[in-house]
Design a protein around this motif. Structure first.
Motif, PDB file in Angstrom:
ATOM      1  N   SER A  22       0.703  -1.122  -0.145  1.00  0.00           N
ATOM      2  CA  SER A  22      -0.039   0.064   0.139  1.00  0.00           C
ATOM      3  C   SER A  22       0.796   1.334  -0.030  1.00  0.00           C
ATOM      4  N   ALA A  25       2.430   1.463  -3.269  1.00  0.00           N
ATOM      5  CA  ALA A  25       1.382   2.137  -4.356  1.00  0.00           C
ATOM      6  C   ALA A  25       1.270   3.587  -4.107  1.00  0.00           C
ATOM      7  N   ALA A  26       1.399   4.259  -2.919  1.00  0.00           N
ATOM      8  CA  ALA A  26       1.313   5.542  -2.823  1.00  0.00           C
ATOM      9  C   ALA A  26       2.518   6.336  -3.569  1.00  0.00           C
ATOM     10  N   VAL A  29       2.013   6.384  -7.076  1.00  0.00           N
ATOM     11  CA  VAL A  29       1.070   7.156  -7.593  1.00  0.00           C
ATOM     12  C   VAL A  29       1.923   8.641  -7.653  1.00  0.00           C
ATOM     13  N   ILE A  58      -2.304   5.965 -12.686  1.00  0.00           N
ATOM     14  CA  ILE A  58      -2.722   6.230 -11.343  1.00  0.00           C
ATOM     15  C   ILE A  58      -3.761   4.965 -10.994  1.00  0.00           C
ATOM     16  N   ALA A  59      -4.508   4.527 -11.711  1.00  0.00           N
ATOM     17  CA  ALA A  59      -5.494   3.565 -11.602  1.00  0.00           C
ATOM     18  C   ALA A  59      -4.633   2.141 -11.543  1.00  0.00           C
ATOM     19  N   ALA A  61      -1.401   1.905 -10.412  1.00  0.00           N
ATOM     20  CA  ALA A  61      -0.610   2.045  -9.357  1.00  0.00           C
ATOM     21  C   ALA A  61      -1.860   1.882  -7.966  1.00  0.00           C
ATOM     22  N   GLU A  62      -3.028   2.292  -8.113  1.00  0.00           N
ATOM     23  CA  GLU A  62      -3.849   2.151  -6.671  1.00  0.00           C
ATOM     24  C   GLU A  62      -4.129   0.872  -6.887  1.00  0.00           C
ATOM     25  N   ALA A  63      -4.473   0.123  -7.994  1.00  0.00           N
ATOM     26  CA  ALA A  63      -4.843  -1.219  -8.137  1.00  0.00           C
ATOM     27  C   ALA A  63      -3.889  -1.900  -7.355  1.00  0.00           C
ATOM     28  N   GLY A  65      -2.275  -1.451  -4.947  1.00  0.00           N
ATOM     29  CA  GLY A  65      -2.094  -1.127  -3.473  1.00  0.00           C
ATOM     30  C   GLY A  65      -3.520  -1.609  -2.843  1.00  0.00           C
ATOM     31  N   ILE A  66      -4.468  -1.771  -3.646  1.00  0.00           N
ATOM     32  CA  ILE A  66      -5.675  -2.421  -3.227  1.00  0.00           C
ATOM     33  C   ILE A  66      -5.607  -3.861  -3.095  1.00  0.00           C
ATOM     34  N   SER A  68      -2.611  -5.635  -2.570  1.00  0.00           N
ATOM     35  CA  SER A  68      -1.621  -5.868  -1.469  1.00  0.00           C
ATOM     36  C   SER A  68      -2.662  -5.598  -0.106  1.00  0.00           C
TER      37      SER A  68
END
Length: 79
Positions: A22, A25-26, A29, A58-59, A61-63, A65-66, A68
């Motif tokens: 997570s 991922a930040a 982004v 961005i999507a 990278a956030e995916a 994180g989600i 994980s």
């Protein structure tokens, strides 16, 4: 009794290690947005054409994180 405690400890350590994604991922982004901003400041006329690529990056990278975060939750509560 010690075996159960060791299993719980291992479960929480694994969930904590999975949660590192997570934070990664930040960071991802931040890199995507920072590189877009640097490119937009160098060539403002091309910035409008690249916003779709920005949102896709961005999507993704956030995916990650989600995913994980989901693995961390699964390790804590399902295993």
């Amino acid at each position: 009794m010690e075996l159960v405690a060791a299993a719980a400890l291992g479960k929480f350590i694994g969930a904590g290690l999975a949660a590192i994604g997570s934070g990664a991922a930040a960071i991802g982004v931040g890199h995507v947005a920072g590189n877009f901003l640097a490119g937009a400041l160098r060539n403002p006329s091309a910035a409008a054409a690249q916003t779709a690529t920005l949102f896709i990056g961005i999507a993704f990278a956030e995916a990650l994180g989600i995913f994980s975060f989901l693995v961390a939750l699964l390790l804590m509560f399902a295993v």
